[in-house]
Design a protein around this motif. Structure first.
Motif, PDB file in Angstrom:
ATOM      1  N   ALA A   1      -5.520   5.077   7.873  1.00 36.80           N
ATOM      2  CA  ALA A   1      -4.836   4.749   9.124  1.00 36.80           C
ATOM      3  C   ALA A   1      -5.392   5.585  10.268  1.00 36.80           C
ATOM      4  O   ALA A   1      -5.837   6.717  10.074  1.00 36.80           O
ATOM      5  CB  ALA A   1      -3.339   4.993   8.990  1.00 36.80           C
ATOM      6  N   VAL A   2      -5.345   4.993  11.449  1.00 35.79           N
ATOM      7  CA  VAL A   2      -5.747   5.653  12.686  1.00 35.79           C
ATOM      8  C   VAL A   2      -4.594   5.496  13.665  1.00 35.79           C
ATOM      9  O   VAL A   2      -4.024   4.405  13.773  1.00 35.79           O
ATOM     10  CB  VAL A   2      -7.025   5.013  13.274  1.00 35.79           C
ATOM     11  N   ALA A   3      -4.247   6.570  14.372  1.00 32.43           N
ATOM     12  CA  ALA A   3      -3.130   6.495  15.318  1.00 32.43           C
ATOM     13  C   ALA A   3      -3.432   7.300  16.575  1.00 32.43           C
ATOM     14  O   ALA A   3      -4.008   8.385  16.510  1.00 32.43           O
ATOM     15  CB  ALA A   3      -1.852   7.026  14.674  1.00 32.43           C
ATOM     16  N   THR A   4      -3.059   6.720  17.704  1.00 35.76           N
ATOM     17  CA  THR A   4      -3.105   7.400  18.996  1.00 35.76           C
ATOM     18  C   THR A   4      -1.708   7.261  19.592  1.00 35.76           C
ATOM     19  O   THR A   4      -0.861   6.562  19.024  1.00 35.76           O
ATOM     20  CB  THR A   4      -4.152   6.760  19.931  1.00 35.76           C
ATOM     21  N   PRO A   5      -1.422   7.885  20.707  1.00 34.35           N
ATOM     22  CA  PRO A   5      -0.088   7.715  21.296  1.00 34.35           C
ATOM     23  C   PRO A   5       0.258   6.262  21.651  1.00 34.35           C
ATOM     24  O   PRO A   5       1.424   5.899  21.688  1.00 34.35           O
ATOM     25  CB  PRO A   5      -0.153   8.572  22.557  1.00 34.35           C
ATOM     26  N   ASP A   6      -0.747   5.407  21.893  1.00 36.63           N
ATOM     27  CA  ASP A   6      -0.471   4.036  22.307  1.00 36.63           C
ATOM     28  C   ASP A   6      -0.812   2.957  21.285  1.00 36.63           C
ATOM     29  O   ASP A   6      -0.485   1.789  21.483  1.00 36.63           O
ATOM     30  CB  ASP A   6      -1.265   3.725  23.589  1.00 36.63           C
ATOM     31  N   PHE A   7      -1.478   3.316  20.191  1.00 38.72           N
ATOM     32  CA  PHE A   7      -1.996   2.311  19.274  1.00 38.72           C
ATOM     33  C   PHE A   7      -2.098   2.893  17.868  1.00 38.72           C
ATOM     34  O   PHE A   7      -2.365   4.072  17.699  1.00 38.72           O
ATOM     35  CB  PHE A   7      -3.395   1.874  19.759  1.00 38.72           C
ATOM     36  N   TRP A   8      -1.895   2.049  16.851  1.00 35.30           N
ATOM     37  CA  TRP A   8      -2.137   2.465  15.471  1.00 35.30           C
ATOM     38  C   TRP A   8      -2.692   1.285  14.673  1.00 35.30           C
ATOM     39  O   TRP A   8      -2.459   0.122  15.019  1.00 35.30           O
ATOM     40  CB  TRP A   8      -0.884   3.036  14.810  1.00 35.30           C
ATOM     41  N   ALA A   9      -3.416   1.584  13.618  1.00 33.15           N
ATOM     42  CA  ALA A   9      -3.937   0.579  12.696  1.00 33.15           C
ATOM     43  C   ALA A   9      -3.993   1.187  11.299  1.00 33.15           C
ATOM     44  O   ALA A   9      -4.296   2.370  11.143  1.00 33.15           O
ATOM     45  CB  ALA A   9      -5.331   0.124  13.127  1.00 33.15           C
ATOM     46  N   ALA A  10      -3.677   0.377  10.318  1.00 30.14           N
ATOM     47  CA  ALA A  10      -3.732   0.824   8.922  1.00 30.14           C
ATOM     48  C   ALA A  10      -4.386  -0.263   8.076  1.00 30.14           C
ATOM     49  O   ALA A  10      -4.032  -1.446   8.196  1.00 30.14           O
ATOM     50  CB  ALA A  10      -2.336   1.134   8.397  1.00 30.14           C
ATOM     51  N   ALA A  11      -5.323   0.125   7.245  1.00 26.37           N
ATOM     52  CA  ALA A  11      -5.998  -0.805   6.349  1.00 26.37           C
ATOM     53  C   ALA A  11      -5.779  -0.345   4.910  1.00 26.37           C
ATOM     54  O   ALA A  11      -5.848   0.846   4.617  1.00 26.37           O
ATOM     55  CB  ALA A  11      -7.494  -0.848   6.661  1.00 26.37           C
ATOM     56  N   SER A  12      -5.485  -1.302   4.035  1.00 25.59           N
ATOM     57  CA  SER A  12      -5.292  -0.956   2.628  1.00 25.59           C
ATOM     58  C   SER A  12      -5.938  -2.009   1.741  1.00 25.59           C
ATOM     59  O   SER A  12      -6.049  -3.171   2.111  1.00 25.59           O
ATOM     60  CB  SER A  12      -3.803  -0.814   2.298  1.00 25.59           C
ATOM     61  N   VAL A  13      -6.377  -1.573   0.575  1.00 25.88           N
ATOM     62  CA  VAL A  13      -6.940  -2.441  -0.452  1.00 25.88           C
ATOM     63  C   VAL A  13      -6.096  -2.205  -1.697  1.00 25.88           C
ATOM     64  O   VAL A  13      -6.055  -1.090  -2.220  1.00 25.88           O
ATOM     65  CB  VAL A  13      -8.423  -2.110  -0.717  1.00 25.88           C
ATOM     66  N   LEU A  14      -5.403  -3.265  -2.143  1.00 23.15           N
ATOM     67  CA  LEU A  14      -4.424  -3.125  -3.223  1.00 23.15           C
ATOM     68  C   LEU A  14      -4.733  -4.076  -4.379  1.00 23.15           C
ATOM     69  O   LEU A  14      -4.370  -5.256  -4.334  1.00 23.15           O
ATOM     70  CB  LEU A  14      -3.013  -3.422  -2.693  1.00 23.15           C
ATOM     71  N   PRO A  15      -5.384  -3.606  -5.435  1.00 22.63           N
ATOM     72  CA  PRO A  15      -5.557  -4.462  -6.607  1.00 22.63           C
ATOM     73  C   PRO A  15      -4.230  -4.616  -7.351  1.00 22.63           C
ATOM     74  O   PRO A  15      -3.399  -3.699  -7.361  1.00 22.63           O
ATOM     75  CB  PRO A  15      -6.579  -3.716  -7.457  1.00 22.63           C
ATOM     76  N   GLN A  16      -4.037  -5.780  -7.941  1.00 26.88           N
ATOM     77  CA  GLN A  16      -2.837  -6.004  -8.765  1.00 26.88           C
ATOM     78  C   GLN A  16      -3.023  -5.274 -10.085  1.00 26.88           C
ATOM     79  O   GLN A  16      -3.959  -5.557 -10.843  1.00 26.88           O
ATOM     80  CB  GLN A  16      -2.625  -7.507  -9.008  1.00 26.88           C
ATOM     81  N   LEU A  17      -2.162  -4.309 -10.347  1.00 27.03           N
ATOM     82  CA  LEU A  17      -2.286  -3.508 -11.567  1.00 27.03           C
ATOM     83  C   LEU A  17      -1.668  -4.201 -12.764  1.00 27.03           C
ATOM     84  O   LEU A  17      -2.219  -4.191 -13.863  1.00 27.03           O
ATOM     85  CB  LEU A  17      -1.641  -2.147 -11.364  1.00 27.03           C
ATOM     86  N   MET A  18      -0.470  -4.771 -12.559  1.00 24.48           N
ATOM     87  CA  MET A  18       0.228  -5.411 -13.670  1.00 24.48           C
ATOM     88  C   MET A  18       1.348  -6.276 -13.117  1.00 24.48           C
ATOM     89  O   MET A  18       1.722  -6.160 -11.947  1.00 24.48           O
ATOM     90  CB  MET A  18       0.802  -4.377 -14.627  1.00 24.48           C
ATOM     91  N   ALA A  19       1.877  -7.117 -13.967  1.00 23.81           N
ATOM     92  CA  ALA A  19       3.036  -7.934 -13.603  1.00 23.81           C
ATOM     93  C   ALA A  19       3.884  -8.146 -14.851  1.00 23.81           C
ATOM     94  O   ALA A  19       3.368  -8.210 -15.967  1.00 23.81           O
ATOM     95  CB  ALA A  19       2.599  -9.268 -13.028  1.00 23.81           C
ATOM     96  N   TYR A  20       5.181  -8.236 -14.626  1.00 27.69           N
ATOM     97  CA  TYR A  20       6.129  -8.583 -15.685  1.00 27.69           C
ATOM     98  C   TYR A  20       6.632  -9.975 -15.352  1.00 27.69           C
ATOM     99  O   TYR A  20       7.124 -10.212 -14.249  1.00 27.69           O
ATOM    100  CB  TYR A  20       7.285  -7.577 -15.734  1.00 27.69           C
ATOM    101  N   MET A  21       6.472 -10.937 -16.261  1.00 25.35           N
ATOM    102  CA  MET A  21       6.802 -12.332 -15.982  1.00 25.35           C
ATOM    103  C   MET A  21       7.788 -12.876 -17.008  1.00 25.35           C
ATOM    104  O   MET A  21       7.685 -12.574 -18.195  1.00 25.35           O
ATOM    105  CB  MET A  21       5.534 -13.174 -16.005  1.00 25.35           C
TER     106      MET A  21
END
Length: 105
Positions: free
Chosen positions: A56-76
């Motif tokens: 994430a990057v943040a300034t007093p007037d603006f912010w941005a966040a980038a994430s990469v999230l692989p699916q680890l598991m699921a219960y179905m």
């Protein structure tokens, strides 16, 4: 699940993140996302868990966040009542990438 179904809620998501802030306007962290589905008339269907790095990057007037999230598991849960662990690929991807931006006004 019955409580949520009575109120018309078909999905429930929980997010958790931790980050450190080495330089002044940048933070690096880890995000965990748990997405649960409760289709109307069916009850609990699945819970998918994702986790990965966030920058994430943040300034007093603006912010941005980038994430990469692989699916680890699921219960179905299947219609016959049986359950299994694995990855839920009907409604989710194997890898999610997100970019969130915001501004103050």
């Amino acid at each position: 699940a019955h409580f949520l179904e009575q109120r018309g809620i078909e999905a429930l998501e929980t997010d958790l993140g931790v980050a450190i802030r080495p330089p002044r306007h940048v933070s690096v962290g880890l995000e965990v996302r748990n997405h649960n589905e409760f289709p109307a008339g069916y009850g609990f269907e699945h819970a998918a868990v994702f986790a990965g790095p966030t920058v994430a990057v943040a300034t007093p007037d603006f912010w941005a966040a980038a994430s990469v999230l692989p699916q680890l598991m699921a219960y179905m849960r299947h219609p016959d009542g049986s359950a299994m662990w694995g990855r839920e690929m009907d409604e989710h991807e194997a890898l999610e990438a997100r970019l969130l931006v915001g501004t103050s006004f």
